[in-house]
Design a protein around this motif. Structure first.
Motif, short mmCIF file in Angstrom:
data_model
loop_
_atom_site.label_atom_id
_atom_site.label_comp_id
_atom_site.label_asym_id
_atom_site.label_seq_id
_atom_site.Cartn_x
_atom_site.Cartn_y
_atom_site.Cartn_z
N ILE A 63 0.85 -1.19 0.00
CA ILE A 63 0.00 0.00 0.00
C ILE A 63 0.88 1.23 0.00
O ILE A 63 2.11 1.15 0.05
N LYS A 64 0.24 2.41 -0.03
CA LYS A 64 0.98 3.66 -0.17
C LYS A 64 0.91 4.46 1.13
O LYS A 64 0.65 3.91 2.19
N ASP A 65 1.13 5.76 1.07
CA ASP A 65 1.16 6.58 2.28
C ASP A 65 -0.20 6.64 2.97
O ASP A 65 -0.28 6.61 4.19
N SER A 66 -1.25 6.74 2.21
CA SER A 66 -2.58 6.94 2.79
C SER A 66 -3.10 5.66 3.43
O SER A 66 -2.84 4.55 2.95
N THR A 67 -3.84 5.83 4.52
CA THR A 67 -4.51 4.71 5.16
C THR A 67 -5.56 4.12 4.22
O THR A 67 -6.30 4.85 3.57
N VAL A 68 -5.61 2.79 4.16
CA VAL A 68 -6.65 2.13 3.37
C VAL A 68 -7.87 1.95 4.27
O VAL A 68 -7.80 1.29 5.31
N LEU A 69 -8.96 2.53 3.87
CA LEU A 69 -10.19 2.52 4.64
C LEU A 69 -10.99 1.25 4.35
O LEU A 69 -11.30 0.95 3.20
N ILE A 70 -11.32 0.51 5.41
CA ILE A 70 -12.19 -0.66 5.29
C ILE A 70 -13.51 -0.27 5.95
O ILE A 70 -13.68 -0.40 7.17
N ASP A 71 -14.44 0.26 5.16
CA ASP A 71 -15.67 0.83 5.71
C ASP A 71 -16.88 -0.04 5.43
O ASP A 71 -18.01 0.44 5.45
N LYS A 72 -16.64 -1.32 5.15
CA LYS A 72 -17.73 -2.28 4.99
C LYS A 72 -17.43 -3.52 5.82
O LYS A 72 -16.26 -3.82 6.11
N ASP A 73 -18.47 -4.24 6.17
CA ASP A 73 -18.31 -5.46 6.97
C ASP A 73 -17.87 -6.59 6.05
O ASP A 73 -18.66 -7.46 5.66
N VAL A 74 -16.60 -6.57 5.68
CA VAL A 74 -16.03 -7.58 4.79
C VAL A 74 -14.91 -8.31 5.52
O VAL A 74 -14.38 -7.84 6.54
N THR A 75 -14.54 -9.47 4.99
CA THR A 75 -13.42 -10.24 5.52
C THR A 75 -12.21 -10.02 4.62
O THR A 75 -12.27 -10.29 3.42
N LEU A 76 -11.15 -9.53 5.21
CA LEU A 76 -9.88 -9.33 4.50
C LEU A 76 -8.97 -10.48 4.90
O LEU A 76 -8.60 -10.62 6.07
N ARG A 77 -8.63 -11.33 3.92
CA ARG A 77 -7.91 -12.56 4.23
C ARG A 77 -6.70 -12.71 3.32
O ARG A 77 -6.74 -12.38 2.14
N GLY A 78 -5.61 -13.23 3.90
CA GLY A 78 -4.43 -13.53 3.11
C GLY A 78 -4.57 -14.87 2.43
O GLY A 78 -5.08 -15.83 3.02
N PHE A 79 -4.14 -14.94 1.19
CA PHE A 79 -4.15 -16.20 0.44
C PHE A 79 -2.78 -16.83 0.56
O PHE A 79 -1.77 -16.25 0.13
N GLU A 80 -2.73 -18.03 1.18
CA GLU A 80 -1.48 -18.70 1.48
C GLU A 80 -0.60 -17.76 2.32
O GLU A 80 -1.07 -17.20 3.30
N ASP A 81 0.65 -17.58 1.96
CA ASP A 81 1.56 -16.81 2.80
C ASP A 81 1.62 -15.35 2.33
O ASP A 81 2.66 -14.84 1.92
N ALA A 82 0.47 -14.66 2.41
CA ALA A 82 0.38 -13.30 1.87
C ALA A 82 0.82 -12.26 2.90
O ALA A 82 0.76 -12.49 4.11
N MET A 83 1.24 -11.11 2.40
CA MET A 83 1.73 -10.05 3.27
C MET A 83 1.28 -8.69 2.75
O MET A 83 1.22 -8.47 1.55
N ILE A 84 0.97 -7.79 3.67
CA ILE A 84 0.72 -6.39 3.33
C ILE A 84 1.83 -5.56 3.97
O ILE A 84 2.09 -5.67 5.17
N THR A 85 2.49 -4.77 3.15
CA THR A 85 3.51 -3.87 3.66
C THR A 85 3.33 -2.52 2.98
O THR A 85 2.30 -2.28 2.34
N THR A 86 4.29 -1.62 3.11
CA THR A 86 4.16 -0.28 2.56
C THR A 86 5.45 0.16 1.91
O THR A 86 6.53 -0.25 2.31
N ILE A 87 5.30 1.01 0.87
CA ILE A 87 6.48 1.59 0.22
C ILE A 87 6.47 3.11 0.35
O ILE A 87 7.24 3.79 -0.29
N GLY A 88 5.57 3.63 1.17
CA GLY A 88 5.43 5.07 1.26
C GLY A 88 6.58 5.73 1.99
O GLY A 88 7.43 5.07 2.60
N ILE A 89 6.59 7.06 1.95
CA ILE A 89 7.59 7.83 2.67
C ILE A 89 6.97 8.59 3.84
O ILE A 89 7.66 9.06 4.73
N ASP A 90 5.64 8.71 3.84
CA ASP A 90 4.93 9.33 4.94
C ASP A 90 4.38 8.21 5.82
O ASP A 90 3.46 7.50 5.44
N CYS A 91 4.99 8.04 6.99
CA CYS A 91 4.63 6.93 7.88
C CYS A 91 3.75 7.39 9.04
O CYS A 91 3.69 6.72 10.07
N SER A 92 3.09 8.51 8.90
CA SER A 92 2.33 9.08 10.01
C SER A 92 0.93 8.50 10.13
O SER A 92 0.27 8.73 11.15
#
Length: 876
Positions: A243-272
């Motif tokens: 993902i990027k600098d901005s927060t990803v908004l999860i504003d629905k009642d959904v299931t966010l699931r990793g497929f196998e050995d999945a990872m979410i990280t960031t490449i942004g420069i604004d870490c606030s």
């Protein structure tokens, strides 16, 4: 010569002019519409709801200076649905168009002038966006624009861009038109998110990052997937997603699931900003989440501010600021089955203020901030977690409702091939349901269904055994160690717990004998439980026996049966005995296994005479309830034997033995000595002896005097190089499910579940040996290690030393000052030539051949010119 020079110069000039002319033609001819982000759609098409970034390049050649004189119009299909659908193909919200020309720098105004775009729309087209400007001269220009495909779209579409300019009379006319076809993959209840079309593969619909980084995460495929999803849908993250600098908004009642050995990280420069923010319920599971290279500051990994319930389960949350930061939400938050480590601040933190409760259970939470790992701020519980070896819950969870007796006594195994830990919520029904590769099963015989939590600690090392450091007698496991406890608010009548005992053939063959499962004494059926809370058990007790601890109070055991056809031992847990359903099913570990006899298993015991002393060495493969050793000595094999050492502290344990050495220098020469090892338990009692071994001493070895040769000695014949000796640690000795250390390095034990992102905790332990009446620390490695001697000891001589002379037979000249002198081969000295210059150049050096270089340059320019000419011809 001058004539040739000018001819070559003319050719070069002509070729260069041709090259620049062709480049100019190509640039002028690059009017087109291009999808730039994502660079391509997945194989099944771009997902409905996907954000698309385009760039249109065109030539502006105004005929008047009328303001404005250039209009750009973007069109998409009017209808995006098959059948009777009426929704447009593109979404009208969150449209973006660049405010100035990318090539010209001229400002553009969003919209249309004089209704040019709407008046010129073709049948079936809908004007989406546009911009107009005033160009003073002819120029090439580019604009970028972005929009989201409508989530309800199920038809392929064509994105068109028309360019209009004023003619000499000031009327608008179309001067260019471009189009790009987009294949659409309709939305579905299960969506995928990937970093690229390649990551998506055949998974569809699959959302990819586009070119924006807007509030709410607009510009990320994950945000597109959330906006396109229906409530209760599932979004699967593929591979490593950024993902990027901005927060990803999860504003629905959904299931966010990793497929196998999945990872979410960031490449942004604004870490606030936090990485993910849940505001309307939902669940996140099976994901590794970290904040990439953010360090000052680090990012909160998950933030929750929701009126609806949110579950964070089966994740690995590490290297952030806070693993989970909970705002003043009113929904209930469940944090379970996670590995939460290496965060700068709290693993889980709930901000102050009124709101919903949090339940934190069945997690590994350690090595975050110093001190407290979780803060509930008075709104929740944090029992049944592993906080570290011998770390109490009350020192780890602040402002939470907790009990030290309900902590886990060993780390939970890390999940294999996915995130989180090996713990789960299992529904108990009237039919046996198995978990963890059919190794543990549960059912009930009366009452209704309910849930239990099963935690898998594994087996084979001391770190897998719950409360190993409680100094209780251990068992040799024939199953993994499990914690089993009732989920909060569960109404249970009884629980039938079944464990497999088939980890190895030794377990199976031993348990299926008359001493255990084939016998009539059910108290000997080897299903074990341990009570760390009230000392109901005396260490590990079988579930069938009357518990033998100080807190048992005369309680009886529970019904235990063996099923040898399926390698199962089962216990029925109710409120008639112990372990009890209402008294013990909140903090009790279980395991199938065999008792380990008190004492040691000795792998090696030797005695060797060396010069002026007798060297003793003994190696153990397991040590159970052992405090240490005494060496006993006698002049005859029959004795009597007397102690010749104080207590030598034991360094092994039930799963890891030790290597010990002792040197006895109080000896007479030409005499036979006999030695035994006396084993002392932790209560100070002598429990066994091992030996004897004997050794015959000889006369003292005379001291060698080193005689130096003052002059170098040369050998006129070919020399033979001696093979150096390599010193290796002794051969490893193994027993089932144990690893026996060999060698002398400091003992290092690796604690914690095995994995890539696995936390490592090390401790150093040392024993002592007696050398000539004094104690010398002795150590042992926790795992068998084969090591070579260092170059400074035995394996290799120091270059130039006398040892090297003896090994190689090569003499080394010594100057008057004692400094070794180099020979012509090892220390070459340059000798000047008679002329004072090098007699010949280095064979690798060559002078530059200018004629060949010139021919090469000309040939290259000619080829470039021809290629440019052919390219222009093909294009036009």
């Amino acid at each position: 010569m001058r004539k040739h020079f000018w001819s070559i110069s003319s050719i070069i000039t002509a070729l260069a002019a041709m090259l620049f002319l062709s480049i100019g033609i190509i640039r002028a001819a690059a009017d087109e519409l291009v999808l730039i982000a994502p660079s391509e759609c997945p194989s099944n098409g771009c997902a409905a709801g996907q954000r698309l970034n385009f760039q249109v390049t065109f030539t502006a050649s105004p005929n008047t200076s009328t303001s404005p004189n250039t209009q750009v119009c973007v069109y998409t299909p009017q209808d995006g649905q098959s059948g009777a659908g009426s929704n447009p193909w593109a979404s009208a919200s969150d449209i973006w168009l660049s405010g100035s020309g990318i090539l010209s720098g001229i400002n553009y105004t969003d919209g249309e002038t004089s209704a040019v775009c709407t008046n010129n729309a073709q049948p079936g087209q809908e004007w989406l966006t546009g911009a107009y400007a005033t160009h003073p001269t002819s120029v090439n220009d580019s604009l970028e624009f972005a929009f989201n495909v409508n989530p309800s779209t199920d038809l392929d579409g064509i994105v068109s861009v028309a360019v209009f300019q004023t003619d000499a009379g000031g009327s608008w006319e179309e001067v260019a038109n471009f189009s790009e076809s987009i294949i659409i993959a309709p939305a579905a209840e299960t969506a995928y998110v990937g970093q690229s079309a390649e990551d998506c593969g055949s998974n569809s619909p699959c959302y990819i990052n586009s070119g924006d980084d807007e509030p709410g995460g607009l510009g990320t495929g994950l945000r597109d997937a959330v906006m396109a999803a229906n409530p209760d849908s599932e979004i699967l993250i593929l591979n490593d997603y950024v993902i990027k600098d901005s927060t990803v908004l999860i504003d629905k009642d959904v299931t966010l699931r990793g497929f196998e050995d999945a990872m979410i990280t960031t490449i942004g420069i604004d870490c606030s900003q936090p990485m993910l923010r849940f505001t309307n319920g939902g669940k996140v599971s099976d994901l590794t989440i970290n904040d990439g290279n953010c360090a000052s500051p680090s990012r909160n990994l998950i933030e929750i501010d929701s009126p609806a319930d949110v579950a964070v389960e089966h994740n690995t949350l590490n290297n952030g600021y806070r693993g989970i930061n909970i705002k003043q939400n009113s929904g209930h938050i469940t944090v379970a089955f996670n590995q939460i480590t290496k965060n700068v601040d709290y693993g889980v933190y709930r901000e102050s203020g009124l709101g919903g409760e949090i339940s934190v259970f069945a997690n590994n939470i350690f090595n975050n901030r110093t001190g407290y790992q979780v803060n509930c701020t008075g709104y929740g519980t944090a029992d049944h977690n592993f906080w570290g070896d011998d770390v109490l819950t009350t020192t780890s969870a602040l402002n939470c409702l907790v009990s030290n007796g309900k902590r886990l006594g060993a780390p939970i195994l890390l999940s294999t091939g996915t995130a989180g830990v090996e713990a789960l919520r299992q529904q108990v029904t009237s039919t046996t349901t198995f978990a963890f590769n059919n190794q543990v099963g549960v059912r009930h015989t009366v009452g209704g269904d309910y849930n239990v939590i099963i935690v898998n600690h594994g087996h084979g090392e001391s770190t897998n055994s719950p409360f190993f450091n409680a100094n209780v007698e251990q068992i040799e496991p024939c199953s993994n160690f499990y914690d089993v406890f009732l989920e909060e608010n569960s109404a249970a009548s009884n629980l039938v717990l079944s464990l497999k005992y088939d980890l190895n053939s030794t377990c199976t063959n031993t348990i299926e004998t008359s001493a255990y499962c084939l016998g009539v004494d059910t108290t000997q059926y080897p299903l074990w439980w341990y009570d760390p809370q009230n000392d109901v058990t005396d260490g590990w007790d079988t579930t069938g026996q009357n518990p033998g601890g100080a807190g048992a109070g005369g309680a009886s055991g529970q019904q235990t049966v063996c099923d040898t056809s399926n390698n199962l031992i089962s216990v029925t847990i109710d409120n008639t005995g112990r372990p009890g359903l209402s008294t013990d099913m909140f903090f009790t570990p279980f395991a199938a296994g065999l008792p380990i006899p008190e004492g040691i298993q000795l792998s090696q015991f030797t005695a060797t005479f060396k010069a002026t002393k007798n060297d003793l060495k003994w190696i153990t493969s397991t040590e159970n309830n052992v405090k240490g050793f005494h060496i006993l000595r006698s002049d005859s094999e029959a004795g009597p034997y007397v102690r010749v050492t104080p207590l030598i502290n034991a360094i092994g344990d039930t799963y890891i033995g030790g290597v010990y050495n002792y040197s006895d220098s109080d000896i007479d020469f030409v005499k036979t000595y006999y030695y035994k090892i006396e084993v002392i338990n932790k209560e100070g009692d002598s429990i066994s002896t091992h030996g004897p071994v004997s050794v015959l001493t000889t006369t003292a070895t005379p001291t060698k005097t080193l005689t130096r040769t003052p002059y170098p000695t040369y050998t006129p014949y070919p020399t033979r190089t001696a093979t150096p000796y390599y010193y290796r640690s002794p051969t490893s000795y193994y027993r089932p499910m144990t690893s026996t250390p060999q060698g002398y390095p400091t003992q290092v034990r690796t604690y914690g579940p095995a994995a890539s992102s696995t936390p490592i905790r090390t401790s150093t332990q040392s024993g002592t040996a007696i050398v000539g009446g004094s104690t010398t620390p002795l150590t042992t490695s926790a795992y068998p290690v084969e090591t070579n001697a260092s170059a400074a000891t035995a394996a290799y001589p120091v270059p130039g030393s006398e040892d090297e002379q003896r090994l190689t037979g090569t003499a080394i000249a010594v100057s008057d000052s004692g400094t070794p002198q180099g020979d012509e081969e090892n220390n070459p000295t340059s000798t000047p030539s008679p002329s004072g210059e090098d007699s010949m150049p280095h064979p690798g050096s060559r002078s530059i051949q200018w004629p060949f270089l010139g021919i090469g340059i000309l040939s290259g320019l000619f080829l470039v010119g021809m290629a440019s000419f052919i390219l222009v011809k093909v294009r036009f």
